[in-house]
Scaffold this motif. Structure first.
Motif, short mmCIF file in Angstrom:
data_model
loop_
_atom_site.label_atom_id
_atom_site.label_comp_id
_atom_site.label_asym_id
_atom_site.label_seq_id
_atom_site.Cartn_x
_atom_site.Cartn_y
_atom_site.Cartn_z
N SER A 24 0.86 -1.19 0.00
CA SER A 24 0.00 0.00 0.00
C SER A 24 0.89 1.24 0.00
N GLU B 169 0.64 5.87 0.08
CA GLU B 169 -0.15 7.09 0.14
C GLU B 169 0.25 8.00 -1.00
N ASP C 3 -9.07 6.91 -4.66
CA ASP C 3 -8.70 6.41 -3.34
C ASP C 3 -9.10 4.94 -3.23
N GLY C 4 -8.16 4.09 -2.83
CA GLY C 4 -8.43 2.66 -2.70
C GLY C 4 -8.17 1.87 -3.97
N GLN C 5 -7.84 2.54 -5.07
CA GLN C 5 -7.57 1.84 -6.32
C GLN C 5 -6.29 1.03 -6.20
N THR C 6 -6.25 -0.13 -6.85
CA THR C 6 -5.08 -1.00 -6.81
C THR C 6 -4.33 -0.93 -8.13
N ALA D 142 -2.15 -0.94 -3.29
CA ALA D 142 -3.37 -0.19 -2.98
C ALA D 142 -2.99 1.27 -2.70
N VAL D 143 -3.64 2.19 -3.40
CA VAL D 143 -3.32 3.62 -3.27
C VAL D 143 -4.32 4.29 -2.34
N HIS D 144 -3.81 4.95 -1.31
CA HIS D 144 -4.65 5.71 -0.38
C HIS D 144 -4.37 7.20 -0.62
N VAL D 145 -5.38 7.93 -1.08
CA VAL D 145 -5.22 9.33 -1.46
C VAL D 145 -5.44 10.23 -0.24
N ARG D 146 -4.49 11.08 0.03
CA ARG D 146 -4.61 12.02 1.16
C ARG D 146 -5.66 13.10 0.83
#
Length: 303
Positions: free
Chosen positions: A134, A136, A168-171, A193-197
């Motif tokens: 994962s 950010e 946000d949440g895209q893999t 997994a990408v978590h966007v701030r």
């Protein structure tokens, strides 16, 4: 002679094929040379595990091994016959003698076939498993796209290309960056997994971007040309006179990029903001403004 393949794999002799396969995968993943560089002991154990799986991982070979027809290295076992079975009568050839009186070891093709089959036994290719990570990402990097490097806890750093419009949440999938393949098999992939701030003033709504834009009282009353920030850069917008708080401006194509489609839009909600410090002139105007005394901006609320 090689060790018993069931013992090498740590399974019982009556274990189902699925259990044998799972045991092999677990050991191969642990002992693979690519994961243990320079570890000769791990390499030798990996070869032993692969050879054992080459025997009992194949149902037909497993059955032959269980019947004693081949040994733990896959070599054919001689039939358990007695000397008299090989003794030839006068004028006859025994089963292991040719007309020239020499031992007959069978066809040469069979010898080389057996040699190479033993060389390749246990070398079935398997694709490596995927690795899951994962990361950010800043809001604008996710919208506009960016190249980032992430440090992995169990390996080297990876260069990750964040595609424009990432949610946000895209893999993201990086081909071939997962676990090494077994016996020449393809490596697995890295799944990130990408978590966007959150952004301090942009919010994402599907493919659209929403923004609350402060404007001054003068701009609201008289109208003006104002600069509006968007994820792709500022644009100039003409503000009509008497633009009230809550009015929404639509900026077409200034939202999130969408692959194969038009970009989303940006929706700008106006918010009239008074000066931080009290202005005597504005205070005097408001106190003398008769229309302002009769205005009821809350009449639709039933108050």
């Amino acid at each position: 002679m090689s060790r018993d393949p069931y013992e090498v794999l740590g399974v019982k002799r009556d274990a189902p094929q699925k259990d044998i396969q799972n045991a092999y995968r677990k050991l191969a993943k642990k002992l693979h040379p690519d994961l243990n560089p320079g570890d000769k002991q791990a390499e030798d154990k990996f070869k032993e595990v692969s050879a054992a799986y080459g025997i009992v991982g194949d149902e037909e070979k497993r059955a032959r091994f269980d019947r004693g027809e081949i040994d733990s290295s896959g070599t054919e076992q001689a039939p358990r016959n007695y000397y008299r079975d090989y003794a030839a009568n006068e004028g006859q050839r025994g089963p292991y003698r040719n007309a020239g009186g020499f031992a007959d070891f069978g066809d040469a093709d069979d010898i080389f076939s057996n040699f190479f089959s033993r060389r390749s036994r246990g070398q079935s290719q398997m694709q490596g498993q995927d690795r899951h990570y994962s990361m950010e990402a800043d809001f604008l990097d996710a919208i506009n796209g960016a190249k980032k490097q992430i440090s992995l806890p169990d390996g080297p750093a990876l260069d990750v290309q964040i595609p424009p419009g990432t949610r946000d949440g895209q893999t993201l999938r990086l081909k071939g960056k997962g676990e090494p393949g077994i016996n020449g098999g393809k490596p697995g992939d890295a799944l990130i997994a990408v978590h966007v701030r959150p952004h301090r003033f942009y919010t994402r709504d599907g493919d659209d971007i929403r923004l609350e834009l402060p404007i001054s009282l003068t701009e609201a009353v008289l109208g003006s040309k104002i600069r509006v920030p968007t994820p792709s850069g500022p644009v100039t917008v003409t503000l009509q006179p008497n633009s009230n708080t809550g009015k929404v401006l639509r900026l077409k194509g200034k939202g999130a990029p969408v692959r194969g489609k038009e970009n989303g839009d940006a929706y700008v909600t106006l918010k009239v903001v008074l000066p931080d410090a009290a202005d005597p002139e504005l205070t005097r105007f408001a106190s003398e403004w008769e229309a302002g005394k009769t205005q009821d901006p809350r009449k639709t609320m039933g108050g």
